[in-house]
Motif scaffolding. Sequence first.
Motif, PDB file in Angstrom:
ATOM      1  N   MET A  50       0.330  27.209 -14.886  1.00 31.62           N
ATOM      2  CA  MET A  50      -0.011  27.667 -13.545  1.00 31.62           C
ATOM      3  C   MET A  50       0.231  26.490 -12.601  1.00 31.62           C
ATOM      4  O   MET A  50      -0.448  25.465 -12.686  1.00 31.62           O
ATOM      5  N   VAL A  51       1.219  26.639 -11.739  1.00 28.01           N
ATOM      6  CA  VAL A  51       1.672  25.536 -10.895  1.00 28.01           C
ATOM      7  C   VAL A  51       1.487  25.905  -9.430  1.00 28.01           C
ATOM      8  O   VAL A  51       1.877  27.000  -9.001  1.00 28.01           O
ATOM      9  N   GLY A  52       0.892  25.002  -8.669  1.00 24.22           N
ATOM     10  CA  GLY A  52       0.743  25.199  -7.232  1.00 24.22           C
ATOM     11  C   GLY A  52       1.976  24.709  -6.495  1.00 24.22           C
ATOM     12  O   GLY A  52       2.549  23.669  -6.848  1.00 24.22           O
ATOM     13  N   PHE A  53       2.391  25.455  -5.482  1.00 24.83           N
ATOM     14  CA  PHE A  53       3.575  25.119  -4.680  1.00 24.83           C
ATOM     15  C   PHE A  53       3.109  24.988  -3.239  1.00 24.83           C
ATOM     16  O   PHE A  53       2.792  25.985  -2.589  1.00 24.83           O
ATOM     17  N   LEU A  54       3.028  23.746  -2.741  1.00 24.89           N
ATOM     18  CA  LEU A  54       2.397  23.476  -1.460  1.00 24.89           C
ATOM     19  C   LEU A  54       3.372  22.912  -0.446  1.00 24.89           C
ATOM     20  O   LEU A  54       4.295  22.179  -0.784  1.00 24.89           O
ATOM     21  N   GLY A  55       3.120  23.252   0.796  1.00 26.09           N
ATOM     22  CA  GLY A  55       3.924  22.726   1.886  1.00 26.09           C
ATOM     23  C   GLY A  55       3.475  23.342   3.190  1.00 26.09           C
ATOM     24  O   GLY A  55       2.890  24.435   3.199  1.00 26.09           O
ATOM     25  N   PRO A  56       3.723  22.682   4.322  1.00 21.43           N
ATOM     26  CA  PRO A  56       3.364  23.253   5.626  1.00 21.43           C
ATOM     27  C   PRO A  56       4.238  24.460   5.936  1.00 21.43           C
ATOM     28  O   PRO A  56       5.220  24.737   5.240  1.00 21.43           O
ATOM     29  N   ASN A  57       3.884  25.188   6.993  1.00 23.20           N
ATOM     30  CA  ASN A  57       4.697  26.329   7.418  1.00 23.20           C
ATOM     31  C   ASN A  57       6.130  25.875   7.691  1.00 23.20           C
ATOM     32  O   ASN A  57       6.354  24.847   8.339  1.00 23.20           O
ATOM     33  N   GLY A  58       7.095  26.659   7.193  1.00 25.81           N
ATOM     34  CA  GLY A  58       8.497  26.319   7.417  1.00 25.81           C
ATOM     35  C   GLY A  58       9.047  25.277   6.475  1.00 25.81           C
ATOM     36  O   GLY A  58      10.185  24.822   6.641  1.00 25.81           O
ATOM     37  N   ALA A  59       8.272  24.892   5.443  1.00 22.77           N
ATOM     38  CA  ALA A  59       8.729  23.836   4.532  1.00 22.77           C
ATOM     39  C   ALA A  59       9.768  24.329   3.540  1.00 22.77           C
ATOM     40  O   ALA A  59      10.502  23.529   2.969  1.00 22.77           O
ATOM     41  N   GLY A  60       9.811  25.648   3.292  1.00 22.49           N
ATOM     42  CA  GLY A  60      10.787  26.193   2.348  1.00 22.49           C
ATOM     43  C   GLY A  60      10.173  26.856   1.137  1.00 22.49           C
ATOM     44  O   GLY A  60      10.898  27.238   0.200  1.00 22.49           O
ATOM     45  N   THR A 211       1.750  29.822  -4.272  1.00 23.07           N
ATOM     46  CA  THR A 211       1.692  29.143  -2.975  1.00 23.07           C
ATOM     47  C   THR A 211       0.435  29.605  -2.263  1.00 23.07           C
ATOM     48  O   THR A 211       0.026  30.765  -2.378  1.00 23.07           O
ATOM     49  N   SER A 212      -0.192  28.691  -1.540  1.00 23.53           N
ATOM     50  CA  SER A 212      -1.397  29.048  -0.798  1.00 23.53           C
ATOM     51  C   SER A 212      -1.697  27.978   0.235  1.00 23.53           C
ATOM     52  O   SER A 212      -1.406  26.799   0.029  1.00 23.53           O
ATOM     53  N   HIS A 213      -2.277  28.416   1.366  1.00 25.98           N
ATOM     54  CA  HIS A 213      -2.783  27.466   2.351  1.00 25.98           C
ATOM     55  C   HIS A 213      -4.249  27.138   2.088  1.00 25.98           C
ATOM     56  O   HIS A 213      -4.817  26.286   2.760  1.00 25.98           O
ATOM     57  N   TYR A 214      -4.852  27.853   1.132  1.00 25.36           N
ATOM     58  CA  TYR A 214      -6.239  27.582   0.767  1.00 25.36           C
ATOM     59  C   TYR A 214      -6.260  26.630  -0.416  1.00 25.36           C
ATOM     60  O   TYR A 214      -5.890  27.006  -1.524  1.00 25.36           O
ATOM     61  N   MET A 215      -6.703  25.399  -0.185  1.00 26.08           N
ATOM     62  CA  MET A 215      -6.706  24.425  -1.269  1.00 26.08           C
ATOM     63  C   MET A 215      -7.640  24.839  -2.385  1.00 26.08           C
ATOM     64  O   MET A 215      -7.469  24.430  -3.538  1.00 26.08           O
ATOM     65  N   GLY A 216      -8.637  25.684  -2.073  1.00 29.94           N
ATOM     66  CA  GLY A 216      -9.523  26.179  -3.118  1.00 29.94           C
ATOM     67  C   GLY A 216      -8.765  26.948  -4.187  1.00 29.94           C
ATOM     68  O   GLY A 216      -9.110  26.885  -5.380  1.00 29.94           O
ATOM     69  N   ASP A 217      -7.721  27.687  -3.786  1.00 28.42           N
ATOM     70  CA  ASP A 217      -6.895  28.406  -4.764  1.00 28.42           C
ATOM     71  C   ASP A 217      -6.224  27.424  -5.718  1.00 28.42           C
ATOM     72  O   ASP A 217      -6.191  27.626  -6.939  1.00 28.42           O
ATOM     73  N   ILE A 218      -5.671  26.374  -5.159  1.00 33.70           N
ATOM     74  CA  ILE A 218      -4.898  25.415  -5.947  1.00 33.70           C
ATOM     75  C   ILE A 218      -5.812  24.614  -6.869  1.00 33.70           C
ATOM     76  O   ILE A 218      -5.539  24.463  -8.064  1.00 33.70           O
TER      77      ILE A 218
END
Length: 329
Positions: A50-60, A211-218
């Motif tokens: 289970m891998v988190g994929f993080l980045g700001p909006n528009g990062a790809g 992918t998530s903007h909620y760090m709690g998910d990651i």
Amino acid sequence: MIEAELLSKTYRVADKQPGMAGTLRHFVRRRHRDVPAVSGVSFAIAPGEMVGFLGPNGAGKTTTLKMLTGLIHPTAGTVRVVGHDPKRRQAAFLHQITLVMGQKQQLIWDLPPLDSFRVNAAVYGLTPPEARRRISELADMLELGEELTRPVRKLSLGQRMKAELLAALLHRPAVLFLDEPTLGLDVNAQARVRDFLADYNRRTGATVLLTSHYMGDITALCERVLLIHQGRLFYDGRLEGLSERLAPYRLVRLELTVPQPAAAFTGHGEVESLQGNQVCLRVPAAQLTGSVAQLLERFAVVDLEVSDPPIEQIIGGLFERGRVDDSPA
């Protein structure tokens, strides 16, 4: 299960100036420019990870997910998912993956979720008894009951998201691509979705890219993270490692018997917050032992807690810099 090698996507867009004059010039002589969305991304994910994929909006992030699922074709590079080339969209490939997007829905708005599940079961060639068994199993895991027979439009956002997950997992995919699956959910609904995903991963061994903007998910689900900024991958490693490498200070929280002014803590660390007899200090990691000993000696302390800075703060600093090094986040 997932292999990407120098994966890139460039969009060709119209380069039009604003206003009527710009519109007329563009009508007579069209100009275009290339906009890179993803540039040279490489990574591999093993079965069951289970891998988190993080980045700001528009990062790809979403562009990468769409290339991994074959919805868009890469401009350059190669990708293999469960041994298939996603852009060919072969039936054998589609039967082994699923894509859940928190801002999109596949359920039919005016019908109960159960009707949509039956349609999905027919699409994937499940027999009615097998479909009923899988629906019942997943509904129990997701704590869905009478919601299955109510029109989707009458369900809460959290109930709809759980029903979306059930629909996406009915064919038992080996790889789950989850794009903001808890978007807009309240805290309790987010926790239930996280618990379900962790349980599903344990039971089935499915590979998950989240992918998530909620760090709690990651932090709740992923030991490993990929960080992307301006289309480029700049970190691939353990989430815990980020905190260890990039937080040169610790947070020391004190509860005192008598409130103290901020000036009283000069030399013991930087005051992060001060409210009544509660104080939080940022203390350099190298000075932590000595500072804590001095604080205990100088003040009447009721309670003391030492912790790492929030992972959100660390990752936010990484995105601002777009790189990982040993400097403060």
